[in-house]
Design a protein around this motif. Structure first.
Motif, PDB file in Angstrom:
ATOM      1  N   UNK A 116      52.829  -0.496  62.135  1.00 53.43           N
ATOM      2  CA  UNK A 116      53.856   0.376  61.998  1.00 53.43           C
ATOM      3  C   UNK A 116      54.354   0.473  60.536  1.00 53.43           C
ATOM      4  N   UNK A 117      53.397   0.398  59.519  1.00 54.68           N
ATOM      5  CA  UNK A 117      53.943   0.400  58.319  1.00 54.68           C
ATOM      6  C   UNK A 117      54.694   1.741  57.596  1.00 54.68           C
ATOM      7  N   UNK A 118      55.378   1.722  56.706  1.00 55.97           N
ATOM      8  CA  UNK A 118      56.044   2.921  56.264  1.00 55.97           C
ATOM      9  C   UNK A 118      55.190   3.484  54.873  1.00 55.97           C
ATOM     10  N   UNK A 119      54.373   2.558  54.601  1.00 58.61           N
ATOM     11  CA  UNK A 119      53.362   3.007  53.286  1.00 58.61           C
ATOM     12  C   UNK A 119      52.237   2.230  53.442  1.00 58.61           C
ATOM     13  N   UNK A 120      50.944   2.800  53.222  1.00 54.49           N
ATOM     14  CA  UNK A 120      49.720   2.417  52.996  1.00 54.49           C
ATOM     15  C   UNK A 120      49.095   2.273  51.641  1.00 54.49           C
ATOM     16  N   UNK A 121      48.547   1.039  51.285  1.00 56.53           N
ATOM     17  CA  UNK A 121      47.973   0.692  50.153  1.00 56.53           C
ATOM     18  C   UNK A 121      46.370   0.498  50.223  1.00 56.53           C
ATOM     19  N   UNK A 122      45.546   1.311  49.637  1.00 58.89           N
ATOM     20  CA  UNK A 122      44.326   1.188  49.935  1.00 58.89           C
ATOM     21  C   UNK A 122      43.508   0.904  48.524  1.00 58.89           C
ATOM     22  N   UNK A 123      42.848  -0.292  48.574  1.00 64.11           N
ATOM     23  CA  UNK A 123      42.305  -0.972  47.351  1.00 64.11           C
ATOM     24  C   UNK A 123      40.608  -0.562  47.353  1.00 64.11           C
ATOM     25  N   UNK A 124      40.291   0.484  46.892  1.00 64.40           N
ATOM     26  CA  UNK A 124      38.784   0.934  46.857  1.00 64.40           C
ATOM     27  C   UNK A 124      38.215   0.569  48.360  1.00 64.40           C
ATOM     28  N   UNK A 125      38.581   1.449  49.352  1.00 61.56           N
ATOM     29  CA  UNK A 125      38.283   1.097  50.833  1.00 61.56           C
ATOM     30  C   UNK A 125      36.966   1.391  50.993  1.00 61.56           C
ATOM     31  N   UNK A 126      36.340   2.354  50.046  1.00 63.83           N
ATOM     32  CA  UNK A 126      34.792   2.943  50.628  1.00 63.83           C
ATOM     33  C   UNK A 126      33.949   2.205  49.680  1.00 63.83           C
ATOM     34  N   UNK A 127      34.118   1.525  48.615  1.00 63.52           N
ATOM     35  CA  UNK A 127      33.206   1.141  47.505  1.00 63.52           C
ATOM     36  C   UNK A 127      32.036   0.043  48.117  1.00 63.52           C
ATOM     37  N   UNK A 128      32.386  -0.725  49.341  1.00 64.53           N
ATOM     38  CA  UNK A 128      31.521  -1.524  49.697  1.00 64.53           C
ATOM     39  C   UNK A 128      30.683  -1.102  50.907  1.00 64.53           C
ATOM     40  N   UNK A 129      30.805   0.236  50.858  1.00 65.67           N
ATOM     41  CA  UNK A 129      30.131   0.882  52.175  1.00 65.67           C
ATOM     42  C   UNK A 129      28.658   1.635  51.786  1.00 65.67           C
ATOM     43  N   UNK A 130      27.930   1.736  52.657  1.00 60.23           N
ATOM     44  CA  UNK A 130      26.689   2.464  52.337  1.00 60.23           C
ATOM     45  C   UNK A 130      27.206   3.915  52.155  1.00 60.23           C
ATOM     46  N   UNK A 131      26.586   4.918  51.367  1.00 61.18           N
ATOM     47  CA  UNK A 131      26.938   6.079  51.316  1.00 61.18           C
ATOM     48  C   UNK A 131      27.153   6.931  52.497  1.00 61.18           C
ATOM     49  N   UNK A 132      26.342   6.944  53.589  1.00 58.60           N
ATOM     50  CA  UNK A 132      26.465   7.510  54.699  1.00 58.60           C
ATOM     51  C   UNK A 132      27.665   7.206  55.584  1.00 58.60           C
ATOM     52  N   UNK A 133      28.150   6.143  55.389  1.00 60.77           N
ATOM     53  CA  UNK A 133      29.572   5.505  56.118  1.00 60.77           C
ATOM     54  C   UNK A 133      30.909   5.826  55.251  1.00 60.77           C
ATOM     55  N   UNK A 134      30.894   6.343  54.129  1.00 59.91           N
ATOM     56  CA  UNK A 134      32.024   6.733  53.510  1.00 59.91           C
ATOM     57  C   UNK A 134      32.813   7.605  54.063  1.00 59.91           C
ATOM     58  N   UNK A 135      32.066   8.762  54.837  1.00 64.68           N
ATOM     59  CA  UNK A 135      32.872   9.970  55.111  1.00 64.68           C
ATOM     60  C   UNK A 135      33.596   9.561  56.014  1.00 64.68           C
ATOM     61  N   UNK A 136      33.260   8.836  57.155  1.00 63.97           N
ATOM     62  CA  UNK A 136      34.010   8.440  58.261  1.00 63.97           C
ATOM     63  C   UNK A 136      35.427   7.700  57.823  1.00 63.97           C
ATOM     64  N   UNK A 137      35.250   6.892  56.952  1.00 60.11           N
ATOM     65  CA  UNK A 137      36.537   6.247  56.516  1.00 60.11           C
ATOM     66  C   UNK A 137      37.550   7.378  55.868  1.00 60.11           C
ATOM     67  N   UNK A 138      37.043   8.010  54.889  1.00 58.82           N
ATOM     68  CA  UNK A 138      37.670   9.112  54.029  1.00 58.82           C
ATOM     69  C   UNK A 138      38.185  10.101  55.219  1.00 58.82           C
ATOM     70  N   UNK A 139      37.766  10.511  56.118  1.00 57.43           N
ATOM     71  CA  UNK A 139      38.192  11.310  57.280  1.00 57.43           C
ATOM     72  C   UNK A 139      39.389  10.808  57.999  1.00 57.43           C
ATOM     73  N   UNK A 140      39.380   9.412  58.337  1.00 60.56           N
ATOM     74  CA  UNK A 140      40.404   9.064  58.886  1.00 60.56           C
ATOM     75  C   UNK A 140      41.605   8.805  57.758  1.00 60.56           C
ATOM     76  N   UNK A 141      41.288   8.521  56.679  1.00 56.45           N
ATOM     77  CA  UNK A 141      42.435   8.483  55.542  1.00 56.45           C
ATOM     78  C   UNK A 141      43.113   9.972  55.485  1.00 56.45           C
ATOM     79  N   UNK A 142      42.006  10.939  55.369  1.00 53.55           N
ATOM     80  CA  UNK A 142      42.647  12.369  55.391  1.00 53.55           C
ATOM     81  C   UNK A 142      43.664  12.548  56.654  1.00 53.55           C
ATOM     82  N   UNK A 143      43.205  12.215  57.779  1.00 54.43           N
ATOM     83  CA  UNK A 143      44.093  12.572  58.682  1.00 54.43           C
ATOM     84  C   UNK A 143      45.486  11.724  58.669  1.00 54.43           C
ATOM     85  N   UNK A 144      45.468  10.460  58.390  1.00 52.06           N
ATOM     86  CA  UNK A 144      46.839   9.599  57.794  1.00 52.06           C
ATOM     87  C   UNK A 144      47.557  10.613  56.921  1.00 52.06           C
ATOM     88  N   UNK A 145      46.921  11.345  56.079  1.00 52.10           N
ATOM     89  CA  UNK A 145      47.527  11.929  54.930  1.00 52.10           C
ATOM     90  C   UNK A 145      48.246  13.357  55.587  1.00 52.10           C
TER      91      UNK A 145
END
Length: 241
Positions: free
Chosen positions: A155-184
């Motif tokens: 239950x954090x009040x702020x989320x810190x993301x340190x290059x959360x997609x840079x270790x992913x294969x290109x086709x997997x980046x979207x699913x992580x960014x979609x979740x981050x967009x939903x949080x936003x």
């Protein structure tokens, strides 16, 4: 929510952060971009004192956390979720146990409460069927979504993301960014270090450009990308867009 005043960080003779002043308000989505070695990740890690500043002050909810130690510091850190480049899941624990470990160990929830919360979050990200599996049975994108869920379980009040997609294969980046967009969209305060310029443009309420340990320009995404002022930023954008 977060006030940074005259922040400096050195590793030996390497002066990584230089007199940074910054204010992050509740509900903001602050995206930090810049070349490798500009101090982006170090700045992010200083915000929850994973890196101890060499000098300067960081205030979280009006408390000077650079003067905080022990249990008080740990209590503050619980309010700041952190998502890393390399997932950092425990390989010997199931996905459910990875998510519930911290809330139970820190006595924030009973085991039953923690498991109920974990299953709600897994349902939200479409990974309920992975609860009993182990990290090595998941794709990179699934692991990173679990890492985000693990942070949300506190239950954090702020989320810190340190290059959360840079270790992913290109086709997997979207699913992580979609979740981050939903949080936003849900209103989470977020500070994101990323190379994903599309995400910065679409989700950021403000974009910061760091170079050689300083924030040299910041603006709304539209102004940042359409009308950059600093020559170094213009050069950077010409190479990444």
């Amino acid at each position: 929510m977060i006030d940074v005043k005259k922040l400096n960080k050195s590793f030996g003779d390497n002066h990584v952060l230089k007199d940074i002043d910054e204010h992050i308000s509740r509900g903001e989505k602050v995206v930090i971009v810049g070349p490798s070695g500009s101090g982006k990740s170090t700045f992010l890690r200083c915000l929850n004192l994973m890196e101890i500043p060499s000098s300067g002050d960081i205030f979280f909810e009006d408390k000077n956390i650079t003067k905080t130690k022990g249990k008080q510091l740990n209590a503050m850190r619980q309010k700041m979720g952190m998502v890393f480049q390399h997932f950092n899941l425990f390989p010997h624990l199931t996905i459910l146990d990875n998510i519930t470990l911290a809330p139970i160990k820190l006595k924030l929830m009973s085991k039953k409460q923690a498991q109920e919360k974990a299953m709600q979050l897994l349902k939200r990200v479409g990974l309920v069927d992975k609860a009993k599996q182990y990290p090595n049975q998941l794709s990179g994108g699934q692991k990173q979504r679990i890492a985000i869920v693990r942070a949300l379980a506190m239950n954090p009040q702020v989320m810190l993301f340190d290059e959360p997609t840079s270790a992913l294969d290109p086709e997997m980046v979207g699913e992580v960014l979609d979740l981050m967009k939903q949080l936003a969209i849900d209103g989470m305060t977020m500070v994101v270090v990323t190379h994903e310029m599309g995400f910065a443009r679409e989700v950021g309420s403000r974009v910061l450009f760091m170079d050689e340990g300083r924030i040299v320009e910041q603006n709304t995404p539209k102004e940042f990308f359409d009308s950059p002022q600093n020559p170094r930023l213009k050069d950077f954008l010409s190479k990444v867009l």
